[in-house]
Design a protein around this motif. Structure first.
Motif, PDB file in Angstrom:
ATOM      1  N   GLY A 130      47.035 137.634  72.009  1.00 50.34           N
ATOM      2  CA  GLY A 130      48.330 138.061  71.523  1.00 50.34           C
ATOM      3  C   GLY A 130      48.618 139.539  71.705  1.00 50.34           C
ATOM      4  O   GLY A 130      49.762 139.974  71.554  1.00 50.34           O
ATOM      5  N   VAL A 131      47.594 140.329  72.038  1.00 52.98           N
ATOM      6  CA  VAL A 131      47.812 141.750  72.298  1.00 52.98           C
ATOM      7  C   VAL A 131      48.529 141.906  73.635  1.00 52.98           C
ATOM      8  O   VAL A 131      48.192 141.254  74.621  1.00 52.98           O
ATOM      9  CB  VAL A 131      46.471 142.521  72.310  1.00 52.98           C
ATOM     10  CG1 VAL A 131      46.671 143.951  72.783  1.00 52.98           C
ATOM     11  CG2 VAL A 131      45.854 142.515  70.925  1.00 52.98           C
ATOM     12  N   ARG A 132      49.526 142.756  73.661  1.00 51.43           N
ATOM     13  CA  ARG A 132      50.348 142.918  74.854  1.00 51.43           C
ATOM     14  C   ARG A 132      49.788 144.038  75.734  1.00 51.43           C
ATOM     15  O   ARG A 132      49.386 145.098  75.247  1.00 51.43           O
ATOM     16  CB  ARG A 132      51.791 143.226  74.456  1.00 51.43           C
ATOM     17  CG  ARG A 132      52.418 142.128  73.607  1.00 51.43           C
ATOM     18  CD  ARG A 132      53.732 142.568  73.001  1.00 51.43           C
ATOM     19  NE  ARG A 132      54.755 142.723  74.035  1.00 51.43           N
ATOM     20  CZ  ARG A 132      55.962 143.242  73.797  1.00 51.43           C
ATOM     21  NH1 ARG A 132      56.267 143.674  72.575  1.00 51.43           N
ATOM     22  NH2 ARG A 132      56.844 143.348  74.770  1.00 51.43           N
ATOM     23  N   TRP A 133      49.760 143.763  77.063  1.00 50.11           N
ATOM     24  CA  TRP A 133      49.189 144.701  78.026  1.00 50.11           C
ATOM     25  C   TRP A 133      50.224 145.057  79.089  1.00 50.11           C
ATOM     26  O   TRP A 133      51.035 144.223  79.489  1.00 50.11           O
ATOM     27  CB  TRP A 133      47.968 144.073  78.719  1.00 50.11           C
ATOM     28  CG  TRP A 133      46.807 143.874  77.794  1.00 50.11           C
ATOM     29  CD1 TRP A 133      46.561 142.785  77.011  1.00 50.11           C
ATOM     30  CD2 TRP A 133      45.768 144.800  77.539  1.00 50.11           C
ATOM     31  NE1 TRP A 133      45.419 142.979  76.290  1.00 50.11           N
ATOM     32  CE2 TRP A 133      44.903 144.203  76.585  1.00 50.11           C
ATOM     33  CE3 TRP A 133      45.464 146.072  78.019  1.00 50.11           C
ATOM     34  CZ2 TRP A 133      43.767 144.838  76.116  1.00 50.11           C
ATOM     35  CZ3 TRP A 133      44.333 146.705  77.541  1.00 50.11           C
ATOM     36  CH2 TRP A 133      43.491 146.091  76.599  1.00 50.11           C
ATOM     37  N   LEU A 134      50.154 146.293  79.548  1.00 50.21           N
ATOM     38  CA  LEU A 134      51.036 146.746  80.616  1.00 50.21           C
ATOM     39  C   LEU A 134      50.491 146.314  81.971  1.00 50.21           C
ATOM     40  O   LEU A 134      49.272 146.326  82.199  1.00 50.21           O
ATOM     41  CB  LEU A 134      51.174 148.269  80.582  1.00 50.21           C
ATOM     42  CG  LEU A 134      51.920 148.814  79.360  1.00 50.21           C
ATOM     43  CD1 LEU A 134      51.660 150.302  79.204  1.00 50.21           C
ATOM     44  CD2 LEU A 134      53.410 148.544  79.501  1.00 50.21           C
ATOM     45  N   LEU A 135      51.372 145.949  82.852  1.00 47.85           N
ATOM     46  CA  LEU A 135      50.995 145.523  84.189  1.00 47.85           C
ATOM     47  C   LEU A 135      50.204 146.621  84.896  1.00 47.85           C
ATOM     48  O   LEU A 135      50.605 147.779  84.912  1.00 47.85           O
ATOM     49  CB  LEU A 135      52.250 145.187  84.996  1.00 47.85           C
ATOM     50  CG  LEU A 135      52.037 144.612  86.404  1.00 47.85           C
ATOM     51  CD1 LEU A 135      51.364 143.255  86.326  1.00 47.85           C
ATOM     52  CD2 LEU A 135      53.375 144.518  87.137  1.00 47.85           C
ATOM     53  N   GLY A 136      49.051 146.243  85.452  1.00 52.11           N
ATOM     54  CA  GLY A 136      48.230 147.182  86.197  1.00 52.11           C
ATOM     55  C   GLY A 136      47.224 147.949  85.379  1.00 52.11           C
ATOM     56  O   GLY A 136      46.409 148.692  85.920  1.00 52.11           O
ATOM     57  N   SER A 137      47.231 147.743  84.048  1.00 51.27           N
ATOM     58  CA  SER A 137      46.313 148.502  83.202  1.00 51.27           C
ATOM     59  C   SER A 137      45.018 147.761  82.920  1.00 51.27           C
ATOM     60  O   SER A 137      44.007 148.381  82.585  1.00 51.27           O
ATOM     61  CB  SER A 137      46.985 148.836  81.867  1.00 51.27           C
ATOM     62  OG  SER A 137      47.189 147.656  81.107  1.00 51.27           O
TER      63      SER A 137
END
Length: 210
Positions: free
Chosen positions: A3-10
């Motif tokens: 459920g934790v949101r991640w930025l693309l490419g990170s």
């Protein structure tokens, strides 16, 4: 971390899906229980800082130390994206000297290196603790070979405050240096990962009982 949101490419695919080093995660969560001030030294883009934020009370303090500007950008945005206000990001390399040092950032490893392509701010661990006026009771330490320099710069912090330490060492020589230093400071070492082939080692340094 589901459920934790991640930025693309990170993040790598396992992180983005909330499934990254599950055995290490479980050990980290278990060891962290009861802590109130975590220093995440070598926070990268925030996996362990955010894992701690999910499993510690809102009143806990989480200080994330990361010198790589690219990682700091992702880390700060991840905290904002997920509402982890208890995480405080410090763009600095904690080691055994105050000033600056060359830093190398490549696909395999980001670390302090004499031939590094740009400079980052450095601080002696004890001096920075004084500046923050916040001593840790738990340290997660993974700084790509500079762990021994951190320990040498944290002589007073470790001798007086006696935090638990979860340490990743890279190479058997660095492992032996760190273990020898900690044992001289009366810590007990519990090995969690010993990967001779890859040269990766993880151990839990347990402070002496009062």
């Amino acid at each position: 971390m589901k459920g934790v949101r991640w930025l693309l490419g990170s993040a790598n695919p396992g992180q983005a899906l909330g499934r990254y080093e599950p055995e290490h995660e479980a050990q980290f969560i278990q060891l962290l229980q009861g802590s109130s001030v975590l220093w995440d030294v070598g926070a990268h883009v925030g996996w362990y800082s955010m894992l701690a934020a999910k499993h510690l009370p809102q009143s806990a303090t989480i200080l994330s130390f990361e010198p790589n500007p690219k990682n700091v950008n992702f880390l700060e945005r991840h905290c904002l994206l997920n509402g982890f206000t208890q995480i405080k990001v410090h763009s600095i390399a904690l080691c055994n000297s105050n000033g600056s040092a060359n830093f190398s950032d490549n696909a395999q490893q980001s670390h302090l290196r004499a031939e590094g392509e740009y400079k980052v701010k450095t601080a002696r661990s004890d001096d920075y603790m004084d500046e923050l006026n916040t001593a840790p009771d738990f340290i997660k330490l993974d700084i790509e070979g500079a762990e021994y320099d951190f320990l040498k710069g944290a002589e007073r912090l470790i001798s007086i405050n006696r935090p638990q330490i979860l340490l990743s060492a890279h190479g058997h020589q660095k492992r032996d240096q760190c273990i020898d230093w900690l044992e001289k400071h009366e810590y007990t070492i519990r090995h969690l990962v010993s990967n001779e082939q890859q040269g990766d080692y993880v151990f839990h340094a347990i402070p002496p009982k009062d």
